[in-house]
Design a protein around this motif. Structure first.
Motif, PDB file in Angstrom:
ATOM      1  N   ILE A 132      34.940  35.115  40.655  1.00 51.22           N
ATOM      2  CA  ILE A 132      34.807  35.951  39.453  1.00 51.22           C
ATOM      3  C   ILE A 132      34.746  37.430  39.837  1.00 51.22           C
ATOM      4  CG2 ILE A 132      33.244  36.578  37.562  1.00 51.22           C
ATOM      5  CD1 ILE A 132      32.487  33.587  37.389  1.00 51.22           C
ATOM      6  N   ALA A 133      33.938  37.728  40.880  1.00 48.43           N
ATOM      7  CA  ALA A 133      33.841  39.117  41.345  1.00 48.43           C
ATOM      8  C   ALA A 133      35.197  39.625  41.824  1.00 48.43           C
ATOM      9  CB  ALA A 133      32.810  39.220  42.464  1.00 48.43           C
ATOM     10  N   ALA A 134      35.936  38.786  42.525  1.00 49.86           N
ATOM     11  CA  ALA A 134      37.257  39.185  43.017  1.00 49.86           C
ATOM     12  C   ALA A 134      38.214  39.442  41.868  1.00 49.86           C
ATOM     13  CB  ALA A 134      37.812  38.097  43.941  1.00 49.86           C
ATOM     14  N   THR A 135      38.170  38.581  40.839  1.00 53.57           N
ATOM     15  CA  THR A 135      39.042  38.772  39.663  1.00 53.57           C
ATOM     16  C   THR A 135      38.703  40.070  38.948  1.00 53.57           C
ATOM     17  OG1 THR A 135      39.228  36.378  39.381  1.00 53.57           O
ATOM     18  CG2 THR A 135      39.799  37.755  37.489  1.00 53.57           C
ATOM     19  N   PHE A 136      37.404  40.336  38.776  1.00 49.93           N
ATOM     20  CA  PHE A 136      36.963  41.553  38.094  1.00 49.93           C
ATOM     21  C   PHE A 136      37.437  42.803  38.842  1.00 49.93           C
ATOM     22  CE2 PHE A 136      33.724  44.917  37.662  1.00 49.93           C
ATOM     23  CZ  PHE A 136      33.812  45.146  36.295  1.00 49.93           C
ATOM     24  N   LEU A 137      37.226  42.825  40.145  1.00 52.58           N
ATOM     25  CA  LEU A 137      37.621  43.987  40.944  1.00 52.58           C
ATOM     26  C   LEU A 137      39.144  44.140  40.994  1.00 52.58           C
ATOM     27  CD1 LEU A 137      35.102  43.699  43.919  1.00 52.58           C
ATOM     28  CD2 LEU A 137      35.178  45.518  42.206  1.00 52.58           C
ATOM     29  N   SER A 138      39.843  43.020  41.068  1.00 53.76           N
ATOM     30  CA  SER A 138      41.307  43.103  41.149  1.00 53.76           C
ATOM     31  C   SER A 138      41.897  43.702  39.876  1.00 53.76           C
ATOM     32  CB  SER A 138      41.907  41.727  41.415  1.00 53.76           C
ATOM     33  OG  SER A 138      41.748  40.868  40.304  1.00 53.76           O
ATOM     34  N   GLU A 139      41.317  43.366  38.714  1.00 54.05           N
ATOM     35  CA  GLU A 139      41.811  43.926  37.458  1.00 54.05           C
ATOM     36  C   GLU A 139      41.585  45.439  37.407  1.00 54.05           C
ATOM     37  OE1 GLU A 139      43.508  42.612  34.923  1.00 54.05           O
ATOM     38  OE2 GLU A 139      43.695  40.779  36.101  1.00 54.05           O
ATOM     39  N   ILE A 140      40.405  45.882  37.843  1.00 54.37           N
ATOM     40  CA  ILE A 140      40.116  47.317  37.844  1.00 54.37           C
ATOM     41  C   ILE A 140      41.064  48.055  38.789  1.00 54.37           C
ATOM     42  CG2 ILE A 140      38.397  49.071  38.434  1.00 54.37           C
ATOM     43  CD1 ILE A 140      36.231  47.164  37.531  1.00 54.37           C
ATOM     44  N   VAL A 141      41.237  47.505  39.994  1.00 53.12           N
ATOM     45  CA  VAL A 141      42.136  48.130  40.971  1.00 53.12           C
ATOM     46  C   VAL A 141      43.561  48.185  40.432  1.00 53.12           C
ATOM     47  CG1 VAL A 141      43.192  47.832  43.241  1.00 53.12           C
ATOM     48  CG2 VAL A 141      40.729  47.555  42.979  1.00 53.12           C
ATOM     49  N   ALA A 142      44.018  47.088  39.832  1.00 52.08           N
ATOM     50  CA  ALA A 142      45.389  47.020  39.332  1.00 52.08           C
ATOM     51  C   ALA A 142      45.628  48.026  38.219  1.00 52.08           C
ATOM     52  CB  ALA A 142      45.694  45.606  38.851  1.00 52.08           C
ATOM     53  N   SER A 189      51.391  45.242  38.352  1.00 54.80           N
ATOM     54  CA  SER A 189      49.946  45.276  38.136  1.00 54.80           C
ATOM     55  C   SER A 189      49.179  44.393  39.116  1.00 54.80           C
ATOM     56  CB  SER A 189      49.647  44.853  36.696  1.00 54.80           C
ATOM     57  OG  SER A 189      48.257  44.838  36.469  1.00 54.80           O
ATOM     58  N   LYS A 190      49.555  43.116  39.199  1.00 52.54           N
ATOM     59  CA  LYS A 190      48.835  42.210  40.089  1.00 52.54           C
ATOM     60  C   LYS A 190      49.037  42.564  41.550  1.00 52.54           C
ATOM     61  CE  LYS A 190      48.678  38.097  37.157  1.00 52.54           C
ATOM     62  NZ  LYS A 190      49.050  36.664  37.056  1.00 52.54           N
ATOM     63  N   PHE A 191      50.197  43.098  41.843  1.00 54.07           N
ATOM     64  CA  PHE A 191      50.525  43.308  43.248  1.00 54.07           C
ATOM     65  C   PHE A 191      49.757  44.453  43.871  1.00 54.07           C
ATOM     66  CE2 PHE A 191      53.668  40.504  41.827  1.00 54.07           C
ATOM     67  CZ  PHE A 191      54.054  39.778  42.937  1.00 54.07           C
ATOM     68  N   PHE A 192      49.315  45.391  43.058  1.00 56.97           N
ATOM     69  CA  PHE A 192      48.494  46.471  43.610  1.00 56.97           C
ATOM     70  C   PHE A 192      47.162  45.917  44.116  1.00 56.97           C
ATOM     71  CE2 PHE A 192      51.126  49.641  41.288  1.00 56.97           C
ATOM     72  CZ  PHE A 192      51.371  50.453  42.369  1.00 56.97           C
ATOM     73  N   SER A 193      46.676  44.851  43.482  1.00 61.74           N
ATOM     74  CA  SER A 193      45.361  44.342  43.864  1.00 61.74           C
ATOM     75  C   SER A 193      45.412  43.001  44.571  1.00 61.74           C
ATOM     76  CB  SER A 193      44.490  44.185  42.603  1.00 61.74           C
ATOM     77  OG  SER A 193      45.100  43.273  41.702  1.00 61.74           O
ATOM     78  N   GLU A 194      46.530  42.275  44.426  1.00 59.81           N
ATOM     79  CA  GLU A 194      46.522  40.894  44.888  1.00 59.81           C
ATOM     80  C   GLU A 194      47.491  40.578  46.021  1.00 59.81           C
ATOM     81  OE1 GLU A 194      47.036  38.237  41.646  1.00 59.81           O
ATOM     82  OE2 GLU A 194      45.295  38.953  40.547  1.00 59.81           O
ATOM     83  N   LEU A 195      48.658  41.199  46.033  1.00 57.71           N
ATOM     84  CA  LEU A 195      49.698  40.729  46.944  1.00 57.71           C
ATOM     85  C   LEU A 195      49.233  40.720  48.391  1.00 57.71           C
ATOM     86  CD1 LEU A 195      52.535  39.742  47.487  1.00 57.71           C
ATOM     87  CD2 LEU A 195      53.262  42.107  47.649  1.00 57.71           C
ATOM     88  N   VAL A 196      48.863  41.888  48.901  1.00 57.49           N
ATOM     89  CA  VAL A 196      48.477  41.959  50.312  1.00 57.49           C
ATOM     90  C   VAL A 196      47.209  41.154  50.565  1.00 57.49           C
ATOM     91  CG1 VAL A 196      47.655  43.501  52.118  1.00 57.49           C
ATOM     92  CG2 VAL A 196      49.609  44.163  50.725  1.00 57.49           C
ATOM     93  N   ILE A 197      46.209  41.353  49.719  1.00 57.06           N
ATOM     94  CA  ILE A 197      44.925  40.697  49.949  1.00 57.06           C
ATOM     95  C   ILE A 197      45.050  39.185  49.802  1.00 57.06           C
ATOM     96  CG2 ILE A 197      42.569  40.451  49.057  1.00 57.06           C
ATOM     97  CD1 ILE A 197      42.630  43.415  48.428  1.00 57.06           C
TER      98      ILE A 197
END
Length: 577
Positions: free
Chosen positions: A79-89, A132-140
């Motif tokens: 949940i914490a990862a999803t929350f942070l990923s949305e803000i970063v994206a 959007s997702k790739f800014f926060s999710e792709l690499v990580i």
């Protein structure tokens, strides 16, 4: 592939570096989640072996509590990862949208003439949405799931070397098979994004011209264009989706094979008493768990096929350079400025000369009237004086400065232009008058409105200067919109005023209303009036007549009026008749 990854790396560096604390928190949350996913099956395996061997109730209870606690903690970290990923994206993509919009606004008019507003909206917003997702999710996520994959394989090797080596070979084959098919959909998805941009461009064009389309019976033609575009769009989408489906089918087949390998190995090793029933469960569970990182990597790579096209289009847009060089630093001196054109040649892209060997001089404080047929180059002179385009050869001077040496911001703040097409923003009357400049006081605005005779109209509005106007001039007549454009120039207080067919849309009563205001506006300023209607040229000092970009007559208005053989005198006689 290498080029796309390099472009993606540049985007990450530009838009994630300012958020490094959030990105670090996101990485910690994801890595914690990965570690917990590897640990929890060990507890379950221990529980099974303890139960089979008749272990104590206390040991089973402890294992149960630990399993539940780690499962809950795993959910919390996700949940914490999803929350942070949305803000970063959202932070990254919004910053990219701002940069793209600002970049496009700085590009020359030649660029905007070649691209519809709808197409630009799709490129600035549509392409960025896919990132959007790739800014926060792709690499990580790719790195995180790769670590999860390696962690599972290492644990399997510790549990049983044969099982670990066999499933490692399976994972390598699965990844190679998926990576080998990764690029098959890049071209279809790039074509899909391009047609999508054309589609939205067409929608914007037809909505803007809806009145003319209906009035002239062109609805059937417009619908035919939509039908033709949709016919092109669907096959490309189907081709792109088919390529993605191939990846999905491959991954499902590979996971089925992996489960079969795990079941066979577990049964074989258990039958030879090489492993316990708990270890057999662990092998099967970890094999199923392998599916998650491999599937996630597959999904990210599948999405990357679509995003690669958007990344390339975004970089192509950012790499477009303005033809105009913003290197000038000179500023105009205060007061009215002289205008000089010396052997000026200019043409738009792939066109004949719009202005051909144009030379004239207008002294400071004088007013020039320009006449000519449509396409003769009248409005082009106004665009060159604002330096919306650069000439091919010759020289243009304002005051003592070559126009190319002037600071663009200073130049455009000192030149006021009123055209027949007035842009109204979806904002308040005040913002429309001041172009969102809060430094202009309401008292000065009201004084200017009083000067133009617009005070009664302002009083008729429900909220005065705070009344909201529509982007399509809702609440204004054509004449009122033109009057507001004149107010804008008043508030700008320029040295040079250009009126490009400014009175062409005004009725006689409204035109008469602003005659005095125009006199005040042009007082102590250099002016250019571009017009078809001769009465609007009564206040000018000089006349310039153009034909196909060439000067056919130029001189003092009074002198030309008295010369019976002059073109201007003939026009005056024709209008009198």
């Amino acid at each position: 592939m290498q080029n796309a990854l390099q472009q993606y790396k540049l985007l990450l560096a530009d838009y994630l570096t300012p958020q490094w604390k959030r990105v670090l928190g996101l990485a910690i949350a994801l890595l914690t989640s990965i570690a917990l996913q590897i640990i929890n099956p060990q507890i379950l395996g221990y529980f099974i072996d303890t139960a089979v061997q008749g272990g104590s109730q206390q040991a089973l209870l402890t294992a149960t509590i630990a399993f539940i606690a780690i499962a809950l903690l795993t959910q919390g970290t996700e949940i914490a990862a999803t929350f942070l990923s949305e803000i970063v994206a959202w932070t990254a993509t919004n910053a990219l949208r701002v940069d793209l919009a600002e970049h496009c606004l700085r590009l020359d008019l030649s660029f905007h003439k070649a691209h519809t507003p709808g197409e630009m909206l799709e490129r600035i917003d549509g392409d960025v949405n896919l990132l959007s997702k790739f800014f926060s999710e792709l690499v990580i996520h790719v790195l995180g799931n790769s670590l999860l994959l390696f962690g599972i394989l290492i644990v399997l090797c510790f549990e049983n070397q044969l099982a670990g080596m066999s499933l490692t070979a399976f994972a390598i084959v699965a990844l190679i098979a998926l990576l080998a098919q990764r690029s098959i959909a890049i071209a279809p998805w790039a074509e899909y994004r391009q047609i999508s941009a054309e589609y939205y461009g067409t929608i914007g064009e037809h909505i803007a011209g809806r009145e003319d389309i209906r009035a002239n019976g062109a609805v059937n033609y417009v619908m035919f264009r939509f039908y033709e575009l949709l016919q092109r769009w669907l096959p490309v989408y189907q081709k792109a989706r088919f390529a993605s489906t191939v990846l999905w089918f491959t991954s499902v087949g590979l996971f089925t094979i992996g489960n079969a390998i795990a079941l066979f190995l577990s049964a074989y090793l258990w039958s030879r008493n090489a492993i316990t029933i708990g270890t057999a469960y662990l092998i099967f569970h970890y094999t199923n768990l392998l599916a998650k990182p491999i599937e996630r990597i597959r999904e990210e790579l599948e999405q990357l096929q679509q995003v690669e096209a958007s990344i390339q289009r975004i970089h192509q847009l950012l790499n477009i350079e303005a033809v105009l060089k913003h290197c000038g630093q000179a500023v105009l001196s205060s007061g009215a400025c002289a205008i000089s054109f010396k052997q000026v040649y200019f043409r738009y892209e792939s066109e004949n000369w719009t202005l051909h060997n144009l030379s004239f001089h207008l002294p400071a404080g004088k007013i020039l009237g320009i006449l000519g047929h449509t396409g003769s180059g009248k409005s082009t002179i106004a665009r060159l004086l604002l330096r919306l385009y650069d000439i091919q050869s010759g020289e243009i001077r304002l005051g003592d400065c070559v126009i190319a040496d002037l600071s663009l911001s200073d130049l455009r703040s000192r030149v006021g232009l009123v055209t027949q097409d007035v842009q109204i923003f979806q904002a308040s009357v005040r913002d429309n008058l001041t172009f969102f400049n809060d430094q202009i006081s309401d008292a000065y605005i009201l004084e200017t409105l009083e000067l133009l005779g617009l005070t009664p109209w302002l009083r008729s509005l429900p909220d005065g200067l705070n009344t909201q106007l529509g982007a399509d001039s809702t609440g204004l007549s054509a004449g009122q919109a033109q009057l507001l454009a004149l107010v804008r120039v008043f508030l700008k207080n320029p040295s040079l005023v250009i009126l490009d067919e400014a009175s062409s849309r005004l009725d006689p009563q409204t035109e008469k209303m602003i005659e005095g205001a125009m006199d005040r506006l042009l007082e102590h300023r250099t002016g250019i009036i571009i017009a078809h209607r001769l009465p609007t040229l009564q206040r000018v000092d000089q006349i310039l007549m153009l034909e196909q970009g060439k000067i056919v007559e130029y001189g003092d208005r009074e002198t030309l009026t008295q010369q019976a053989h002059s073109r201007f005198a003939r026009l005056l006689r024709m209008s009198a008749n």
